[in-house]
Design a protein around this motif. Structure first.
Motif, PDB file in Angstrom:
ATOM      1  N   CYS A 167       0.825  -1.209   0.000  1.00 11.23           N
ATOM      2  CA  CYS A 167       0.000   0.000   0.000  1.00 11.23           C
ATOM      3  C   CYS A 167       0.862   1.264   0.000  1.00 11.23           C
ATOM      4  CB  CYS A 167      -0.930   0.011   1.215  1.00 11.23           C
ATOM      5  SG  CYS A 167      -0.065  -0.135   2.798  1.00 11.23           S
ATOM      6  N   ALA A 168       0.236   2.354  -0.415  1.00  7.74           N
ATOM      7  CA  ALA A 168       0.886   3.670  -0.419  1.00  7.74           C
ATOM      8  C   ALA A 168      -0.196   4.735  -0.381  1.00  7.74           C
ATOM      9  CB  ALA A 168       1.753   3.841  -1.661  1.00  7.74           C
ATOM     10  N   ALA A 169       0.196   5.949   0.020  1.00  6.74           N
ATOM     11  CA  ALA A 169      -0.750   7.060   0.092  1.00  6.74           C
ATOM     12  C   ALA A 169      -1.019   7.613  -1.309  1.00  6.74           C
ATOM     13  CB  ALA A 169      -0.190   8.160   0.990  1.00  6.74           C
ATOM     14  N   PRO A 170      -2.217   8.105  -1.552  1.00  6.66           N
ATOM     15  CA  PRO A 170      -2.510   8.739  -2.839  1.00  6.66           C
ATOM     16  C   PRO A 170      -1.533   9.862  -3.171  1.00  6.66           C
ATOM     17  CG  PRO A 170      -4.537   8.357  -1.631  1.00  6.66           C
ATOM     18  CD  PRO A 170      -3.421   8.019  -0.692  1.00  6.66           C
ATOM     19  N   SER A 171      -1.068  10.599  -2.163  1.00  7.99           N
ATOM     20  CA  SER A 171      -0.130  11.696  -2.426  1.00  7.99           C
ATOM     21  C   SER A 171       1.198  11.167  -2.968  1.00  7.99           C
ATOM     22  CB  SER A 171       0.109  12.506  -1.145  1.00  7.99           C
ATOM     23  OG  SER A 171       0.637  11.681  -0.111  1.00  7.99           O
ATOM     24  N   TYR A 172       1.663  10.032  -2.465  1.00  5.99           N
ATOM     25  CA  TYR A 172       2.905   9.436  -2.979  1.00  5.99           C
ATOM     26  C   TYR A 172       2.705   8.973  -4.420  1.00  5.99           C
ATOM     27  CZ  TYR A 172       6.759   6.209  -3.714  1.00  5.99           C
ATOM     28  OH  TYR A 172       7.865   5.576  -4.251  1.00  5.99           O
ATOM     29  N   LEU A 173       1.578   8.312  -4.691  1.00  6.19           N
ATOM     30  CA  LEU A 173       1.320   7.796  -6.026  1.00  6.19           C
ATOM     31  C   LEU A 173       1.152   8.930  -7.029  1.00  6.19           C
ATOM     32  CD1 LEU A 173      -1.154   4.917  -5.064  1.00  6.19           C
ATOM     33  CD2 LEU A 173       1.306   4.747  -5.543  1.00  6.19           C
ATOM     34  N   ALA A 174       0.609  10.059  -6.577  1.00  8.40           N
ATOM     35  CA  ALA A 174       0.453  11.210  -7.474  1.00  8.40           C
ATOM     36  C   ALA A 174       1.812  11.754  -7.881  1.00  8.40           C
ATOM     37  CB  ALA A 174      -0.375  12.296  -6.786  1.00  8.40           C
ATOM     38  N   ARG A 175       2.810  11.675  -7.005  1.00  8.06           N
ATOM     39  CA  ARG A 175       4.149  12.195  -7.316  1.00  8.06           C
ATOM     40  C   ARG A 175       5.001  11.205  -8.108  1.00  8.06           C
ATOM     41  NH1 ARG A 175       4.172  13.446  -1.862  1.00  8.06           N
ATOM     42  NH2 ARG A 175       5.967  12.078  -1.486  1.00  8.06           N
ATOM     43  N   TYR A 176       4.890   9.917  -7.771  1.00  4.59           N
ATOM     44  CA  TYR A 176       5.828   8.948  -8.336  1.00  4.59           C
ATOM     45  C   TYR A 176       5.183   7.882  -9.224  1.00  4.59           C
ATOM     46  CZ  TYR A 176       8.823  11.050  -4.811  1.00  4.59           C
ATOM     47  OH  TYR A 176       9.532  11.954  -4.051  1.00  4.59           O
ATOM     48  N   GLY A 177       3.857   7.910  -9.316  1.00  3.68           N
ATOM     49  CA  GLY A 177       3.193   6.928 -10.151  1.00  3.68           C
ATOM     50  C   GLY A 177       2.918   5.627  -9.401  1.00  3.68           C
ATOM     51  N   GLU A 178       1.978   4.851  -9.910  1.00  2.00           N
ATOM     52  CA  GLU A 178       1.589   3.593  -9.273  1.00  2.00           C
ATOM     53  C   GLU A 178       2.269   2.425  -9.971  1.00  2.00           C
ATOM     54  OE1 GLU A 178      -2.476   0.943  -8.479  1.00  2.00           O
ATOM     55  OE2 GLU A 178      -2.611   3.082  -8.979  1.00  2.00           O
ATOM     56  N   PRO A 179       2.968   1.557  -9.241  1.00  2.00           N
ATOM     57  CA  PRO A 179       3.602   0.400  -9.875  1.00  2.00           C
ATOM     58  C   PRO A 179       2.550  -0.557 -10.428  1.00  2.00           C
ATOM     59  CG  PRO A 179       3.714   0.217  -7.474  1.00  2.00           C
ATOM     60  CD  PRO A 179       3.199   1.581  -7.777  1.00  2.00           C
ATOM     61  N   ARG A 180       2.775  -1.024 -11.640  1.00  3.49           N
ATOM     62  CA  ARG A 180       1.853  -1.957 -12.280  1.00  3.49           C
ATOM     63  C   ARG A 180       2.390  -3.384 -12.275  1.00  3.49           C
ATOM     64  NH1 ARG A 180      -2.810   0.811 -12.091  1.00  3.49           N
ATOM     65  NH2 ARG A 180      -2.521   2.947 -12.847  1.00  3.49           N
ATOM     66  N   GLN A 181       3.671  -3.520 -12.033  1.00  2.00           N
ATOM     67  CA  GLN A 181       4.317  -4.832 -11.958  1.00  2.00           C
ATOM     68  C   GLN A 181       5.243  -4.845 -10.750  1.00  2.00           C
ATOM     69  OE1 GLN A 181       6.339  -5.271 -15.684  1.00  2.00           O
ATOM     70  NE2 GLN A 181       4.467  -5.740 -16.829  1.00  2.00           N
ATOM     71  N   LEU A 182       5.469  -6.051 -10.219  1.00  2.00           N
ATOM     72  CA  LEU A 182       6.324  -6.167  -9.042  1.00  2.00           C
ATOM     73  C   LEU A 182       7.713  -5.607  -9.292  1.00  2.00           C
ATOM     74  CD1 LEU A 182       5.646  -9.614  -7.313  1.00  2.00           C
ATOM     75  CD2 LEU A 182       5.371  -7.329  -6.367  1.00  2.00           C
ATOM     76  N   GLU A 183       8.244  -5.853 -10.474  1.00  3.62           N
ATOM     77  CA  GLU A 183       9.601  -5.405 -10.769  1.00  3.62           C
ATOM     78  C   GLU A 183       9.749  -3.893 -10.642  1.00  3.62           C
ATOM     79  OE1 GLU A 183       7.761  -7.405 -12.562  1.00  3.62           O
ATOM     80  OE2 GLU A 183       8.810  -9.324 -12.246  1.00  3.62           O
ATOM     81  N   GLN A 184       8.654  -3.169 -10.791  1.00  5.13           N
ATOM     82  CA  GLN A 184       8.719  -1.714 -10.714  1.00  5.13           C
ATOM     83  C   GLN A 184       8.926  -1.208  -9.280  1.00  5.13           C
ATOM     84  OE1 GLN A 184       5.108  -0.415 -12.632  1.00  5.13           O
ATOM     85  NE2 GLN A 184       5.929  -0.712 -14.695  1.00  5.13           N
ATOM     86  N   LEU A 185       8.804  -2.108  -8.279  1.00  3.82           N
ATOM     87  CA  LEU A 185       9.070  -1.688  -6.906  1.00  3.82           C
ATOM     88  C   LEU A 185      10.525  -1.248  -6.736  1.00  3.82           C
ATOM     89  CD1 LEU A 185       7.148  -4.320  -4.715  1.00  3.82           C
ATOM     90  CD2 LEU A 185       6.525  -1.937  -5.193  1.00  3.82           C
ATOM     91  N   ALA A 186      11.394  -1.752  -7.579  1.00  2.00           N
ATOM     92  CA  ALA A 186      12.800  -1.354  -7.514  1.00  2.00           C
ATOM     93  C   ALA A 186      12.969   0.139  -7.799  1.00  2.00           C
ATOM     94  CB  ALA A 186      13.627  -2.182  -8.499  1.00  2.00           C
ATOM     95  N   GLN A 187      11.994   0.750  -8.439  1.00  2.00           N
ATOM     96  CA  GLN A 187      12.068   2.175  -8.773  1.00  2.00           C
ATOM     97  C   GLN A 187      11.381   3.047  -7.713  1.00  2.00           C
ATOM     98  OE1 GLN A 187      10.244   2.368 -12.660  1.00  2.00           O
ATOM     99  NE2 GLN A 187      11.336   0.520 -13.338  1.00  2.00           N
ATOM    100  N   HIS A 188      10.914   2.420  -6.648  1.00  2.00           N
ATOM    101  CA  HIS A 188      10.152   3.164  -5.634  1.00  2.00           C
ATOM    102  C   HIS A 188      10.840   3.109  -4.275  1.00  2.00           C
ATOM    103  CE1 HIS A 188       6.380   4.125  -7.815  1.00  2.00           C
ATOM    104  NE2 HIS A 188       6.715   3.071  -8.556  1.00  2.00           N
ATOM    105  N   ASN A 189      10.464   4.068  -3.430  1.00  2.00           N
ATOM    106  CA  ASN A 189      10.985   4.125  -2.074  1.00  2.00           C
ATOM    107  C   ASN A 189      10.154   3.197  -1.189  1.00  2.00           C
ATOM    108  OD1 ASN A 189      12.830   5.234  -0.177  1.00  2.00           O
ATOM    109  ND2 ASN A 189      11.155   6.434   0.701  1.00  2.00           N
ATOM    110  N   CYS A 190      10.741   2.088  -0.769  1.00  3.96           N
ATOM    111  CA  CYS A 190      10.022   1.111   0.052  1.00  3.96           C
ATOM    112  C   CYS A 190      10.381   1.330   1.521  1.00  3.96           C
ATOM    113  CB  CYS A 190      10.378  -0.307  -0.390  1.00  3.96           C
ATOM    114  SG  CYS A 190       9.804  -0.680  -2.070  1.00  3.96           S
ATOM    115  N   LEU A 191       9.375   1.407   2.341  1.00  2.00           N
ATOM    116  CA  LEU A 191       9.536   1.714   3.761  1.00  2.00           C
ATOM    117  C   LEU A 191       9.751   0.427   4.541  1.00  2.00           C
ATOM    118  CD1 LEU A 191       6.560   4.235   3.913  1.00  2.00           C
ATOM    119  CD2 LEU A 191       9.003   4.782   3.657  1.00  2.00           C
TER     120      LEU A 191
END
Length: 303
Positions: A167-191
């Motif tokens: 999960c992520a906040a709508p504000s984060y997804l608005a800035r960085y986009g929503e991952p559509r595939q698991l591999e795209q998590l590598a491009q995101h800040n994971c807490l």
């Protein structure tokens, strides 16, 4: 040491005037009854009953001892009744530990309600995400996610079907986009948070055919899982959290579930104790309350 059942047999025999009659009432064989009487007389060093083939009478020593035997049996019965009544009451001190997130946001208000219903009960609560050492820490029970590594612990299910969600906040997804595939998590800040003294950075999922695991990274790590939830709500990154811990945020729109088609890791919630003797009436009632409330939250999880 005098045995409780031997004392009972002696008193019954004195009351009934017959050892065989006392044996029948107590569902004992004549041989067992004779052995019991012999045992108590040898222990006291005195003959208590004078027996013939047709009659039984108390000796002088037996008459003197009978009063004390009755008093001893009466005191033991009173003690047992006292224990039984104490076990039926919801009172005393309940010592428990719980995960930080679950403890602060769900358990605390439920405990408030539980204590209002049972005002004689005191609660001592330890919060933290480190696994509680139930053999050393001053707690009777612990609530923990996942199956216990120590097989000697008693584990009772509270929310067996609970799972993590991505999960992520709508504000984060608005800035960085929503991952559509698991591999795209590598491009995101994971807490990340600490699990068993190490960062929980290996996230596992099932895509319907196979299990997929990947190592994630991010710029924030805490030993308090509730901090990770707060970071996620604040829009600082993507979290992989127990549904119980983030359900209120998802339902309120503060967090959004990502990749809902994937089956996430199980995170069953269990009640742990070192021995079933710790499952007192307050513990059993609390477990019933937790099961009911957790089931209500689990039923709201998107399928």
């Amino acid at each position: 040491m005098l045995r409780f059942d031997d004392l009972q047999l002696f008193v019954r025999a004195a009351d009934l005037g017959s050892l065989s009659a006392a044996a029948r009432v107590m569902d004992l064989s004549p041989a067992v009854a004779s052995a019991a009487l012999k045992r108590i007389e040898e222990h006291l060093g005195a003959r208590l009953l004078a027996r013939s083939t047709r009659s039984l009478r108390l000796t002088a020593e037996g008459e003197g001892f009978l009063e004390y035997a009755r008093a001893a049996l009466s005191n033991l019965d009173e003690g047992r009744r006292l224990l039984a009544s104490g076990q039926d009451q919801v009172s005393g001190v309940l010592q428990l530990s719980a995960p930080s997130d679950f403890g602060r946001n769900l358990l605390l208000p439920w405990l408030d309600e539980f204590q209002r219903e049972h005002p004689k009960l005191s609660v001592r609560l330890l919060l933290g995400d480190r696994i509680a050492d139930l053999f050393r820490q001053p707690v009777d029970i612990a609530l923990r996610y996942g199956e216990p590594e120590d097989s000697s612990l008693v584990a009772l299910p509270v929310a067996p079907d609970n799972r993590r969600v991505l999960c992520a906040a709508p504000s984060y997804l608005a800035r960085y986009g929503e991952p559509r595939q698991l591999e795209q998590l590598a491009q995101h800040n994971c807490l990340l948070y600490m699990l068993d003294s190490r960062a929980h950075d290996l996230w596992s999922f099932h895509d319907g055919k196979r299990e997929v695991s990947l190592t994630v990274s991010g710029d924030r790590l805490s030993d308090d899982a509730d901090v990770v939830r707060r970071w996620a709500v604040a829009g600082e990154g993507i979290a992989y959290k127990s549904w119980l811990d983030v359900a209120a945020d998802v339902l309120a729109g503060r967090l959004q579930i990502l990749l809902p088609e994937l089956r996430c890791e199980g995170a069953s919630l269990n009640l742990l104790c070192t021995h079933r003797a710790h499952l007192s009436k307050p513990v059993k009632l609390l477990r019933d309350l937790l099961q009911e409330r957790c089931a209500q939250i689990s039923a709201q999880r998107p399928r």
